[in-house]
Design a protein around this motif. Structure first.
Motif, mmCIF file in Angstrom:
data_model
loop_
_atom_site.group_PDB
_atom_site.id
_atom_site.type_symbol
_atom_site.label_atom_id
_atom_site.label_comp_id
_atom_site.label_asym_id
_atom_site.label_seq_id
_atom_site.Cartn_x
_atom_site.Cartn_y
_atom_site.Cartn_z
ATOM 1 N N ALA A 173 0.837 -1.212 0.000
ATOM 2 C CA ALA A 173 0.000 0.000 0.000
ATOM 3 C C ALA A 173 0.872 1.263 0.000
ATOM 4 C CB ALA A 173 -0.930 -0.008 1.214
ATOM 5 N N LEU A 174 2.002 1.203 0.713
ATOM 6 C CA LEU A 174 2.926 2.343 0.732
ATOM 7 C C LEU A 174 3.500 2.610 -0.664
ATOM 8 C CD1 LEU A 174 4.898 1.757 4.066
ATOM 9 C CD2 LEU A 174 3.341 3.651 3.568
ATOM 10 N N CYS A 175 3.768 1.551 -1.406
ATOM 11 C CA CYS A 175 4.287 1.714 -2.770
ATOM 12 C C CYS A 175 3.274 2.412 -3.669
ATOM 13 C CB CYS A 175 4.627 0.346 -3.375
ATOM 14 S SG CYS A 175 6.163 -0.355 -2.782
ATOM 15 N N LEU A 176 1.999 2.207 -3.380
ATOM 16 C CA LEU A 176 0.952 2.781 -4.220
ATOM 17 C C LEU A 176 0.657 4.239 -3.870
ATOM 18 C CD1 LEU A 176 -1.566 -0.216 -4.404
ATOM 19 C CD2 LEU A 176 0.293 0.373 -5.968
ATOM 20 N N ARG A 177 1.310 4.748 -2.818
ATOM 21 C CA ARG A 177 1.118 6.154 -2.471
ATOM 22 C C ARG A 177 2.437 6.901 -2.303
ATOM 23 N NH1 ARG A 177 2.720 7.250 2.535
ATOM 24 N NH2 ARG A 177 1.793 9.312 2.511
ATOM 25 N N ALA A 178 3.549 6.198 -2.483
ATOM 26 C CA ALA A 178 4.861 6.777 -2.196
ATOM 27 C C ALA A 178 5.167 7.943 -3.127
ATOM 28 C CB ALA A 178 5.946 5.710 -2.340
ATOM 29 N N GLN A 186 7.725 7.876 -10.257
ATOM 30 C CA GLN A 186 7.362 6.466 -10.297
ATOM 31 C C GLN A 186 6.503 6.239 -11.530
ATOM 32 O OE1 GLN A 186 6.458 7.048 -5.868
ATOM 33 N NE2 GLN A 186 5.844 4.989 -6.365
ATOM 34 N N SER A 187 7.040 5.523 -12.479
ATOM 35 C CA SER A 187 6.288 5.272 -13.700
ATOM 36 C C SER A 187 5.209 4.233 -13.441
ATOM 37 C CB SER A 187 7.222 4.778 -14.802
ATOM 38 O OG SER A 187 7.734 3.505 -14.458
ATOM 39 N N ILE A 188 4.208 4.247 -14.283
ATOM 40 C CA ILE A 188 3.156 3.233 -14.208
ATOM 41 C C ILE A 188 3.766 1.847 -14.359
ATOM 42 C CG2 ILE A 188 1.131 2.292 -15.392
ATOM 43 C CD1 ILE A 188 0.449 4.705 -13.769
ATOM 44 N N ASP A 189 4.815 1.752 -15.165
ATOM 45 C CA ASP A 189 5.481 0.459 -15.374
ATOM 46 C C ASP A 189 6.047 -0.090 -14.064
ATOM 47 O OD1 ASP A 189 4.887 0.464 -18.035
ATOM 48 O OD2 ASP A 189 6.858 1.167 -18.703
ATOM 49 N N SER A 190 6.646 0.791 -13.251
ATOM 50 C CA SER A 190 7.212 0.353 -11.966
ATOM 51 C C SER A 190 6.112 -0.131 -11.031
ATOM 52 C CB SER A 190 7.983 1.496 -11.314
ATOM 53 O OG SER A 190 9.101 1.855 -12.091
ATOM 54 N N PRO A 259 -5.276 -5.600 -14.497
ATOM 55 C CA PRO A 259 -5.163 -5.463 -15.955
ATOM 56 C C PRO A 259 -5.291 -4.015 -16.449
ATOM 57 C CG PRO A 259 -6.590 -7.302 -15.386
ATOM 58 C CD PRO A 259 -6.353 -6.535 -14.119
ATOM 59 N N GLY A 260 -6.034 -3.183 -15.717
ATOM 60 C CA GLY A 260 -6.219 -1.788 -16.135
ATOM 61 C C GLY A 260 -5.471 -0.798 -15.278
ATOM 62 N N LEU A 261 -4.293 -1.230 -14.786
ATOM 63 C CA LEU A 261 -3.544 -0.410 -13.834
ATOM 64 C C LEU A 261 -2.756 0.685 -14.560
ATOM 65 C CD1 LEU A 261 -3.129 -0.352 -10.752
ATOM 66 C CD2 LEU A 261 -1.042 -1.651 -11.088
ATOM 67 N N ASN A 262 -3.468 1.694 -15.057
ATOM 68 C CA ASN A 262 -2.789 2.800 -15.731
ATOM 69 C C ASN A 262 -3.429 4.148 -15.422
ATOM 70 O OD1 ASN A 262 -5.165 2.540 -17.149
ATOM 71 N ND2 ASN A 262 -4.191 1.578 -18.926
ATOM 72 N N GLU A 263 -4.355 4.152 -14.469
ATOM 73 C CA GLU A 263 -5.027 5.392 -14.079
ATOM 74 C C GLU A 263 -4.867 5.608 -12.576
ATOM 75 O OE1 GLU A 263 -6.433 7.544 -16.042
ATOM 76 O OE2 GLU A 263 -6.275 6.372 -17.905
ATOM 77 N N PRO A 264 -4.713 6.869 -12.130
ATOM 78 C CA PRO A 264 -4.561 7.143 -10.697
ATOM 79 C C PRO A 264 -5.701 6.577 -9.847
ATOM 80 C CG PRO A 264 -4.047 9.109 -11.977
ATOM 81 C CD PRO A 264 -4.584 8.101 -12.944
ATOM 82 N N GLN A 265 -6.931 6.651 -10.364
ATOM 83 C CA GLN A 265 -8.059 6.151 -9.564
ATOM 84 C C GLN A 265 -8.015 4.627 -9.400
ATOM 85 O OE1 GLN A 265 -8.298 7.961 -12.357
ATOM 86 N NE2 GLN A 265 -10.036 7.344 -13.671
ATOM 87 N N MET A 270 -6.843 0.057 -5.761
ATOM 88 C CA MET A 270 -6.031 -1.093 -5.367
ATOM 89 C C MET A 270 -5.414 -0.870 -3.984
ATOM 90 S SD MET A 270 -3.058 -3.047 -7.487
ATOM 91 C CE MET A 270 -4.236 -3.865 -8.558
ATOM 92 N N ARG A 271 -4.966 0.355 -3.723
ATOM 93 C CA ARG A 271 -4.408 0.685 -2.414
ATOM 94 C C ARG A 271 -5.465 0.531 -1.325
ATOM 95 N NH1 ARG A 271 -4.137 5.601 0.459
ATOM 96 N NH2 ARG A 271 -2.560 5.539 2.095
ATOM 97 N N ARG A 272 -6.683 1.030 -1.598
ATOM 98 C CA ARG A 272 -7.784 0.902 -0.631
ATOM 99 C C ARG A 272 -8.078 -0.570 -0.336
ATOM 100 N NH1 ARG A 272 -11.977 2.517 -3.679
ATOM 101 N NH2 ARG A 272 -12.361 0.315 -4.122
#
Length: 306
Positions: A173-178, A186-190, A259-265, A270-272
């Motif tokens: 979760a920390l990685c998703l808000r760091a 932090q690129s979407i790829d990372s 699969p659609g992990l390319n948008e901030p929301q 996912m973090r939630r």
């Protein structure tokens, strides 16, 4: 049930799982991507968890000696009961071993700064000893014979898998808000790579938890009937239901969001969900802590019929 003992057990289980979870996450998930994600936040989480784990472990030991002496903890220490329990019982010897593993893990983390393969292996091994050793202080640790050894091995694997999955959720979760580190965005790829690695690790951990859970349930409950007719069995059923709920949330992350992990929301969703899984995991650890103070359903049932 002794509420004080359960409290210290819950705190120790949660802090131990979190401390080793950080170690496993950094070595198995974050490896090679450290520049993208600030290690400082993982370090803070590790040290806070480690401090609580060692302190609550000592408090748990004192609570046990107080119960054995049937006296206040100060008396149990003063009259030598604590020393006797520490040196002359399996529980005490396990605590010496685990405390040594915990202190060594802290020392290695503090003094061995290089993120070399050797440092990671040593930290992972000490983490395995620290969390896996808990099995020797539970019901599995006192079971005799080949069946008992199988139960003990299963419980060790069960605990390690909990450390990997449940303990890895907060670091994930920390990685998703760091925030970006040193101007490196932090690129979407990372984020996708971190998510892919943790998801694959989580699948392996869930399969291990489920398989070893079946072995442990069979050894401690023995039949479907005792799952519903004993207090131990009913509490275990609640634990299983929460575990399945946790798996459903993880599946939503893996198959619905990943699969659609390319948008901030999507990243925030996912973090939630990871934080929801963490809450479920804490409830499960609380139930595990309570179950460890109760006679297993098989023994309870046997005692009622003799």
């Amino acid at each position: 049930m002794d509420a004080t003992l359960i409290f210290w057990r819950v705190l120790h289980f949660a802090a131990t799982a979190q401390a080793v979870g950080v170690v496993f996450f950094v070595s198995l998930v974050l490896r090679g991507l450290e520049r993208q994600f600030p290690l400082r936040q993982f370090s803070s989480l590790f040290w806070a968890s480690m401090a609580v784990a060692l302190a609550s472990g000592a408090a748990w030991f004192i609570a046990v000696t107080s119960a054995i002496a049937d006296a206040p903890w100060t008396t149990a220490i003063a009259d030598g009961t604590a020393g006797t329990v520490l040196t002359n019982t399996q529980f005490g010897r396990v605590w010496i071993f685990r405390f040594a593993a915990g202190v060594l893990l802290a020392a290695v983390t503090l003094l061995w700064k290089a993120e070399s393969t050797a440092a990671l292996i040593v930290r992972n091994l000490l983490s395995i000893f620290f969390i896996g050793g808990l099995a020797f202080a539970g019901h599995a640790g006192s079971a005799p014979g080949t069946k008992g050894r199988l139960h003990l091995a299963s419980d060790v694997l069960h605990l390690i898998a909990i450390g990997v999955w449940v303990g890895g959720l907060l670091p994930f979760a920390l990685c998703l808000r760091a925030p970006p580190k040193d101007g490196v965005p932090q690129s979407i790829d990372s984020i996708r790579e971190i998510t892919r690695r943790f998801s694959n690790l989580g699948v392996a951990a869930v399969v291990t938890i489920a398989a070893t859970g079946v072995v442990n349930t069979w050894n401690l409950v023995g039949s479907v009937e005792l799952l519903t007719t004993t207090e131990y069995g009913r509490l275990l059923l609640i634990k299983i239901a929460i575990f399945l709920s946790m798996v459903i949330v993880a599946a939503i992350n893996r198959f619905g969001l990943m699969p659609g992990l390319n948008e901030p929301q999507t990243i925030q969703a996912m973090r939630r969900n990871a934080l929801i899984e963490t809450a479920f995991g804490l409830i499960i650890l609380s139930i595990v802590a309570a179950l460890g103070t109760m006679p297993p359903a098989l023994l309870d049932h046997s005692a009622m019929h003799h």
